[in-house]
Design an enzyme around this catalytic site. Structure first.
Site, PDB file in Angstrom:
ATOM      1  N   GLU A  84       0.838  -1.206   0.000  1.00 25.35           N
ATOM      2  CA  GLU A  84       0.000   0.000   0.000  1.00 25.35           C
ATOM      3  C   GLU A  84       0.871   1.254   0.000  1.00 25.35           C
ATOM      4  OE1 GLU A  84      -3.179  -0.252  -1.123  1.00 25.35           O
ATOM      5  OE2 GLU A  84      -3.496  -1.702   0.487  1.00 25.35           O
TER       6      GLU A  84
ATOM      7  N   ASP B 288      -4.638  -0.166 -10.275  1.00 24.94           N
ATOM      8  CA  ASP B 288      -6.059  -0.491 -10.427  1.00 24.94           C
ATOM      9  C   ASP B 288      -6.378  -0.958 -11.840  1.00 24.94           C
ATOM     10  OD1 ASP B 288      -5.988   0.556  -7.935  1.00 24.94           O
ATOM     11  OD2 ASP B 288      -7.158   2.357  -8.403  1.00 24.94           O
TER      12      ASP B 288
END
Ligand code: ADP
Ligand code: MG
Length: 414
Positions: free
Chosen positions: A59, A200
């Site tokens: 992350e 993404d």
């Protein structure tokens, strides 16, 4: 840029997957094609799907040129599309009010106020800018999505990738999957104006069923890592807290600046270049000269990159269960070092682990959104119930829980 009906910006798409059911994009294809035919008065040339994603680990590492490991969800945007010949682009979503948005491809320009339509329109613009002249002919698009919006599951990337894949196929543009992902990212960054990495769109465009993607955000090379929790008697759950704290952009920019400062002080271009076995030394050096938050950010990024590599190794060895503690460690790093968690996300993790979950962590940018929880299949109900009770006790609204079945990436359905 003009629209023939007011574009709806504020309207949030309605997502109606009944609780506990797994969405089936193939089943949605028939409905979406029929709706297209009703709306535009002719049958679509084809129907395509592109999924949302969750990130298993890694992350804030993307802009540090490190590693991430997303997997695609069964939740997907499904689009019926036909080419036109007059340069007009018509866009319609079953999930928002406001009717058909009509634009001219030649007039598309970044940062216009077209609301949700900016994602598919941005893809047409990005293709046009990349020299794919055929998209100037225009298109009719009707879509519907089961990816929850704003839950950190990338409903926006699903919209971009489904549009890009459809136009790639219809115009035989010959784009590879990674190129389709980059077109989607360009639409989001430059047309809509949202700064985001390539994760993404890569997950949505490149995912393979039963796998997670080990993506190197430096050279964009990717490895499909086997990930099939069900085969080991496990389940990966997504817990959408349905809370989004006003974050966000400021906090993101601040983390980014702190990481850049850390890299500069350590004499590397990106934190990716700080080796994990040199982390303790690096932190010693930094502690002497940088502010405390920079030290924390560096510790998170370098250790999270290492967690991606560890999890890739464990999955490669067929040992999903052992990733549990690594997920928990990753959550603590995001909570304590990067400080991007929220009380709701922390509660998902603590309540699920207390109820016997194998591992759990927040996923995505944080400040709300979703967490992932790895559980034994026979503990799924108990863990789900424990989280729901903990939320009720804390006075939070009920979270939405569904299984993250590692699903296929974007594909043609018909
Ligand atoms: P996320 O990608 O994490 O879900 P974003 O804020 O990046 O959140 O993207 C959400 C936006 O994407 C919505 O506000 C809307 O503009 C657009 N969007 C997502 N799904 C749909 C849909 N089914 N129909 C129309 N627009 C959608
Ligand atoms: Mg998004």
């Amino acid at each position: 840029m003009s629209t023939d009906t007011a574009a709806t910006d504020a309207t949030e798409p309605a997502v109606d997957v009944p609780e506990g059911e797994t969405p089936d994009p193939a089943a949605a294809a028939t409905r979406v094609a029929a709706d297209f035919t009703r709306l535009y008065g002719r049958a679509p040339e084809g129907v395509w799907a592109a999924p949302g994603r969750v990130n298993l680990i890694g992350e804030y590492t993307d802009f540090n040129e490190g590693f991430v490991m997303p997997l695609a969800l069964p939740h997907a945007a499904v689009a019926a599309v036909s080419r036109r010949t007059d340069g007009v682009l018509r866009l319609h979503s079953a999930d928002v009010d406001g009717g058909v948005v009509q634009l001219r491809v030649d007039e598309l320009s970044p940062l216009g106020d077209v609301g949700w339509a900016g994602y598919p329109a941005g893809v047409v613009w990005a293709l046009r800018e990349a020299g794919h002249e055929a998209v100037r002919l225009g298109a009719d698009v009707h879509l519907s999505s089961t990816v929850p919006t704003g839950a950190g599951l990338s409903s926006s990337a699903a919209l971009e990738v489904v549009t890009a894949l459809a136009l790639n196929d219809l115009h035989a543009l010959g784009l590879t999957r990674p190129e389709i992902a980059r077109i989607g990212q360009r639409a989001e960054n430059d047309f809509v104006g949202v700064p985001s990495g390539i994760m993404d769109q890569t997950a949505s465009a490149c995912a393979v069923e039963g796998h997670a993607i080990h993506l190197d955000c430096r050279d964009l090379s990717l490895v499909q890592v086997p990930f099939d929790p069900a085969a080991e008697g496990l389940r990966l759950l997504v817990v959408d807290t349905q809370v989004k704290h006003a974050l966000g952009d400021g906090a993101y920019a601040e983390r980014r600046a702190g990481c850049e400062e850390g890299a500069r002080r350590l004499g590397v271009t990106h934190l990716r270049d700080v080796p994990f076995d040199g982390l303790a030394d690096a932190l010693d050096r930094l502690s002497a000269e940088a502010e405390e938050h920079v030290v924390r950010y560096v510790r998170h990024i370098v250790s999270d990159d290492h967690r991606v590599v560890r999890i890739a190794e464990l999955l490669g060895a067929g040992d999903i269960r052992s990733i549990g503690p690594v997920l928990i460690e990753g959550h603590h790093s995001l909570r304590d070092d990067l400080r991007v968690s929220s009380p709701e996300l922390d509660l998902v993790v603590s309540a699920s682990v207390a109820a016997g979950a194998v591992g759990a962590r927040m996923t995505g940018g944080g400040f709300g959104g979703s967490a992932i929880v790895l559980v034994d299949a026979d503990a799924e109900d108990a863990v789900t119930k424990a989280v729901a009770e903990a939320f009720a006790e804390a006075g939070y609204g009920a979270p939405r829980v569904f299984p993250a079945l590692p699903s296929a990436g974007a594909r043609r359905l018909g």
